[in-house]
Design a protein around this motif. Structure first.
Motif, mmCIF file in Angstrom:
data_model
loop_
_atom_site.group_PDB
_atom_site.id
_atom_site.type_symbol
_atom_site.label_atom_id
_atom_site.label_comp_id
_atom_site.label_asym_id
_atom_site.label_seq_id
_atom_site.Cartn_x
_atom_site.Cartn_y
_atom_site.Cartn_z
ATOM 1 N N PRO A 155 0.823 -1.197 0.000
ATOM 2 C CA PRO A 155 0.000 0.000 0.000
ATOM 3 C C PRO A 155 0.864 1.256 0.000
ATOM 4 C CG PRO A 155 -0.076 -1.051 2.134
ATOM 5 C CD PRO A 155 0.727 -1.943 1.243
ATOM 6 N N LYS A 158 -2.336 1.212 -10.046
ATOM 7 C CA LYS A 158 -2.943 0.983 -8.736
ATOM 8 C C LYS A 158 -4.293 1.666 -8.636
ATOM 9 C CE LYS A 158 0.669 0.200 -5.416
ATOM 10 N NZ LYS A 158 1.337 0.742 -4.252
ATOM 11 N N LYS A 159 -4.353 2.894 -9.091
ATOM 12 C CA LYS A 159 -5.615 3.639 -9.043
ATOM 13 C C LYS A 159 -6.683 2.957 -9.892
ATOM 14 C CE LYS A 159 -3.690 8.125 -7.937
ATOM 15 N NZ LYS A 159 -3.405 9.478 -8.387
ATOM 16 N N GLN A 161 -7.922 -0.110 -8.039
ATOM 17 C CA GLN A 161 -8.733 0.235 -6.873
ATOM 18 C C GLN A 161 -10.115 0.716 -7.279
ATOM 19 O OE1 GLN A 161 -6.245 3.069 -4.859
ATOM 20 N NE2 GLN A 161 -5.005 1.471 -3.899
ATOM 21 N N SER A 162 -10.241 1.296 -8.459
ATOM 22 C CA SER A 162 -11.545 1.811 -8.895
ATOM 23 C C SER A 162 -12.416 0.703 -9.499
ATOM 24 C CB SER A 162 -11.369 2.947 -9.901
ATOM 25 O OG SER A 162 -10.790 2.458 -11.099
#
Length: 112
Positions: free
Chosen positions: A14, A106-107, A110-111
């Motif tokens: 993270p 990563k974004k 995560q979405s």
């Protein structure tokens, strides 16, 4: 060679808003170097995580989550190839070079 392991490690770790990429990449390089050293020290693959954690590593705990993925990668390589390559330094360098691209991935994950 190390790119797949880099992506796996970065996605397993993270990222906190206050954390700088230089620090994060440094820690990731340290984790990779520890896994490489375990391999060179002939630690059994199943014992790598426990062995590294027992040494009280200096990186924050969340970076240890990447140990299983990095272990699988490092143990898939020939030992003689590991003797002349500093995987920790390579990991840190590639992390720095690919930071923005990996953060974007990563974004996106995560979405979803």
């Amino acid at each position: 060679m190390i790119r797949l392991a880099l992506v796996a490690a970065l996605l397993a770790t993270p990222v906190y808003a206050a954390e700088k990429k230089e620090k994060s990449c440094k820690y990731q390089g340290q984790v990779m170097a520890a896994v490489q050293q375990a391999r060179l020290d002939r630690v059994k693959q199943a014992d790598v995580g426990q062995t590294i954690l027992a040494s009280n590593p200096s990186w924050p705990d969340q970076y240890s989550k990447a140990i299983p993925q990095l272990t699988a990668h490092v143990y898939s390589l020939r030992k003689r190839d590991l003797r002349d390559t500093d995987l920790g330094a390579l990991m840190e360098q590639q992390c720095l070079e690919n930071w923005d691209q990996i953060q974007k991935m990563k974004k996106q994950l995560q979405s979803n």
